[in-house]
Design an enzyme around this catalytic site. Structure first.
Site, short mmCIF file in Angstrom:
data_model
loop_
_atom_site.label_atom_id
_atom_site.label_comp_id
_atom_site.label_asym_id
_atom_site.label_seq_id
_atom_site.Cartn_x
_atom_site.Cartn_y
_atom_site.Cartn_z
N ASP A 189 2.71 -11.09 10.17
CA ASP A 189 2.97 -11.39 9.25
C ASP A 189 4.39 -11.27 8.18
OD1 ASP A 189 1.07 -11.88 6.58
OD2 ASP A 189 0.28 -10.73 6.45
N HIS A 239 -1.14 -5.01 -5.60
CA HIS A 239 -1.85 -4.11 -5.20
C HIS A 239 -1.83 -5.55 -4.21
CE1 HIS A 239 -6.18 -4.16 -4.54
NE2 HIS A 239 -5.65 -2.89 -5.57
N1 LIG Z 1 7.93 0.12 -0.94
C1 LIG Z 1 8.26 -0.74 -1.60
N2 LIG Z 1 8.74 -0.57 -2.88
C2 LIG Z 1 8.56 -0.96 -3.88
N3 LIG Z 1 7.29 -1.66 -4.19
C3 LIG Z 1 6.33 -1.62 -3.25
C4 LIG Z 1 6.58 -1.01 -1.73
N4 LIG Z 1 5.65 -1.81 -1.02
C5 LIG Z 1 4.97 -2.29 -1.61
N5 LIG Z 1 4.83 -2.69 -2.90
C6 LIG Z 1 4.27 -3.39 -4.01
O1 LIG Z 1 3.77 -3.51 -3.77
C7 LIG Z 1 2.84 -4.75 -3.82
C8 LIG Z 1 1.75 -4.90 -2.40
O2 LIG Z 1 1.98 -4.88 -1.21
P1 LIG Z 1 1.28 -4.54 -0.14
O3 LIG Z 1 1.93 -4.89 1.09
O4 LIG Z 1 0.04 -3.74 -0.07
O5 LIG Z 1 0.76 -6.08 -0.19
P2 LIG Z 1 0.86 -7.71 -0.21
O6 LIG Z 1 2.00 -7.28 1.32
O7 LIG Z 1 1.03 -8.31 -1.18
O8 LIG Z 1 -0.22 -8.23 0.96
P3 LIG Z 1 -0.13 -8.31 2.44
O9 LIG Z 1 -1.72 -6.87 2.12
O10 LIG Z 1 -1.57 -8.93 2.74
O11 LIG Z 1 -0.03 -7.63 2.96
C9 LIG Z 1 4.43 -5.89 -3.10
O12 LIG Z 1 3.55 -7.33 -3.40
C10 LIG Z 1 5.73 -4.92 -3.43
O13 LIG Z 1 5.40 -5.55 -4.62
#
Ligand SMILES: Nc1ncnc2c1ncn2[C@@H]1O[C@H](COP(=O)(O)OP(=O)(O)OP(=O)(O)O)[C@@H](O)[C@H]1O
Length: 672
Positions: A211, A91
């Protein structure tokens, strides 16, 4: 006998006109035809209006870009088991990420927008779609397309699935055994550097990620790293900004106006507000990949405009980067600044106290993460120790609960109520927060007074651009003198992007929007109120402008230290007092450099360590973390240094325990 004459047939009269019977009753046509026509016209008009409105609303939520693959929402929902928790990957600020398996067997990662209708979410959605879809590199996460469901108001971004998820998950949360191997970590560092070099040097205009942090680095099945999440990315389009300046386009900081701009930015006609943006000015061109080290850009469409094509263009947020931030950020002042900062006006989030509290709360939670559970009065529920699955679920639930709580908290924020509430719900970790707040406010006041007597508005980090070693030496002297009297706070605040430490927050430093920021896996994220993430954000960027590639370089420096040390930038691993000096990774690294003990920083769990490579990484990190952006290396330089193509770096002068020449590197430069 008179003969009977056969009657002469009388010719029948001429057939009467068919309407003979109407002949005498003239019904007036006008009263019937006119209302019927009018009714028809009104119906037609209303239908057209309805169609137009639907089209406009669709434009607002989904870009009309033929070059994007549009997925069926129903298909995606089915492929992700109706977005059930069993497919939940994580998330973030944008929303939840799910794993989907298409009928063909292909796996995808779906980022589903959390708050439908949220302007911030839509902005990030469009930004991501515009920028990420234009990029093609083995070091950049592929965006396959998007989906939207107007009825449910859902926006979904579709990415390639990365089996080992994020670096945050693999290295910091789950401590994957694979990442205990040094070579894997070193390769990840190189992959990230190459990804950034691709964005900065092989895209035109350059893309600034904005970021860079572990949760935005995704790992494939072989632990090859790719940079993801372009929701906050910016294009360095100086000419556009110049044009805007010439036109004297004063913006009044209205969020509504921004909404319009974003909306029209995706207008198929490209009319209205975006008229000054020609399609050519909205594209990312991938420059010649041949020139890149190790052919970083592998796009088959090299040299071809790839982005946004048609009219989809980059929306305003992607375009409003560049010179006003890069060169004239301060000159332009608040009102001319980029829309990012305009969120300040939303809810008066500029009150630094709120951000301070928020930052402090987050810092507290970071420490709590690492401290032995027994040390905390409120120990986590025992359910946490059940299976791995339930643990993840529980974590997610706790996170969501926290987010909701925080949102409420922010919404109802006014000083008095906050104080009362604090009193009531004083958690064990709050001692920490209070201590910090108090000390911080004292420091801020003191610094303000000191600043008032000097040049006033000069930025601290700008100073070290012009100042030479004299100042460094003086500073060192002063530090040595003050070392014993340094408050504990200094150790914590050193390198926290310089902002907290220097107490220089203004309305644009730490807060924008003020509404319910959500701490994500990577720390305090930029969405929606922070631009970048605490500890990873470059000081000049957090300070209200001057966005450049060097901001990414700074974040990369922090990331490099995290990769080498296998820990978060801010944490306490054991008893707070004995580990205090190590709590802040950046200041600890600086301290170790001064003492000539850089290797102490390396994660003790690593095996097959290549000491030379580890030293190289830390040295590069320290170069990247220099306060003056101009002193930081470029990402191209970094790739060169990491791969051995370029001369190994020297430690920045201020960190050299002895003359720089004695640094223990063999030349890694390859013979040509
Ligand atoms: N392409 C992907 N494949 C597998 N897991 C993913 C992928 N993208 C994101 N995730 C998983 O989902 C989580 C959340 O990703 P997301 O990019 O939404 O948020 P974040 O990077 O943790 O926070 P922010 O919104 O601040 O960038 C990640 O930490 C990862 O574990």
């Amino acid at each position: 006998m008179p003969s009977r004459l056969t009657p002469i047939p009388i010719p029948s009269p001429l057939p009467e006109p068919l309407n003979h019977h109407h002949g005498h009753h003239h019904i007036p046509l006008l009263p019937i035809v006119l209302p019927a026509t009018l009714t028809l016209l009104v119906i037609l008009f209303l239908t057209l209006l309805l169609l137009l409105q639907r089209k406009l609303s669709r434009n607002r939520t989904t870009p009309s870009d033929d070059h994007q693959r549009r997925f069926s929402y129903t298909l995606l929902r089915r492929s992700a088991s109706s977005f059930s928790s069993s497919t939940l990957l994580g998330h973030g600020g944008f929303g939840a990420v799910y794993k989907a398996t298409l009928p063909s067997g292909q796996c995808l990662a779906l980022k589903v927008m959390d708050s439908p209708g949220s302007l911030q979410g839509e902005r990030e959605f469009h930004n991501e779609l515009s920028i990420a879809s234009a990029l093609s590199s083995p070091h950049i996460l592929s965006l396959h397309g998007f989906s939207s469901d107007r009825r449910r108001r859902k926006l979904v971004l579709v990415y390639e699935y990365m089996p080992n998820r994020s670096l945050q998950d693999a290295l910091l949360d789950n401590k994957c055994v694979e990442l205990m191997e040094w070579q894997k970590r070193f390769d990840i560092a190189i992959d990230i550097a190459k990804g950034l070099a691709y964005l900065h040097h092989f895209c035109d205009p350059p893309v600034i990620h904005g970021d860079v942090k572990p949760s935005n680095i995704l790992l494939d099945a072989d632990f090859k790293a790719k940079i993801g999440d372009f929701g906050l990315a910016r294009l360095k389009t100086e000419d556009l900004v110049e044009k805007r300046e010439v036109e004297g386009g004063e913006d009044n900081g209205s969020i509504l106006e921004e909404t319009e701009s974003v909306t029209i930015g995706f207008d198929e006609g490209g009319a209205g507000v975006v008229a000054d943006r020609s399609p050519e000015s909205c594209v990312v061109r991938i420059l010649d990949s041949e020139a890149s080290p190790e052919n970083m850009a592998v796009s088959p469409e090299v040299g071809i405009d790839k982005a946004s094509a048609s009219d989809g263009c980059f929306d305003k947020m992607s375009l409003d980067s560049g010179k006003d931030l890069i060169g004239n950020g301060r000159k332009n002042g608040g009102s001319r600044r980029d829309w990012w900062w305009k969120q300040d006006i939303n809810g008066g989030g500029s009150e630094s106290g709120r951000v301070k509290d928020y930052v402090m709360e987050w810092i507290g939670s970071e420490i709590k993460k690492e401290r032995p559970k027994s040390e905390w009065i409120a120990s986590p529920s025992s359910a946490e120790n059940d299976g791995l699955g339930s643990k993840v679920e529980l974590k997610q639930k706790q996170k969501q609960k926290k987010q909701r709580k925080r949102l409420d908290w922010w919404a109802s924020l006014d000083e008095e109520r906050m104080a009362k509430r604090k009193e009531k719900t004083r958690k064990p970790r709050e001692w920490w927060k209070e201590e910090f707040c108090e000390e911080l406010s004292k420091k801020t006041k003191k610094k303000k007074r000191a600043l008032g007597s000097t040049s006033g508005r000069e930025l601290w980090w700008q100073k070290d651009d012009d100042d030479d070693e004299d100042v460094v030496r003086q500073e060192r002297k002063k530090k040595r003198k003050n070392k014993n009297s340094r408050g504990s706070i200094d150790w914590w605040m050193d390198g926290l992007s310089g902002e907290l430490r220097n107490g220089r927050r203004n309305s644009q430093d730490w807060t924008n929007g003020g509404g319910g920021d959500i701490p994500k896996s990577g720390g305090i994220s930029s969405t929606p109120s922070m631009r970048g993430t605490v500890c990873y954000i470059a000081p000049e960027y957090g300070g209200g402008g001057l966005l450049s590639e060097k901001c990414d370089v700074y974040s990369f420096g922090v990331l490099l230290l995290v990769i080498v040390s296998g820990r978060r930038p801010l944490q306490v691993t054991a008893s707070p007092m004995s580990e205090f000096e190590r709590a802040n990774l950046i200041s600890w690294a600086r301290q170790l450099a001064r003492n000539g003990k850089l290797l102490d920083l390396v994660d003790s769990s690593i095996h097959s360590l290549e000491k030379e490579q580890a030293l190289l990484c830390i040295t590069i990190a320290l170069l990247c973390l220099q306060k003056s952006p101009s002193k930081r290396p470029t990402t191209k330089d970094i790739v060169g240094m990491l791969t051995g193509e370029a001369e190994p770096p020297h430690l920045p002068f201020e960190f050299s325990p002895s003359p720089p020449s004695s640094f223990p590197f063999k030349s890694r430069k390859k013979a040509r």
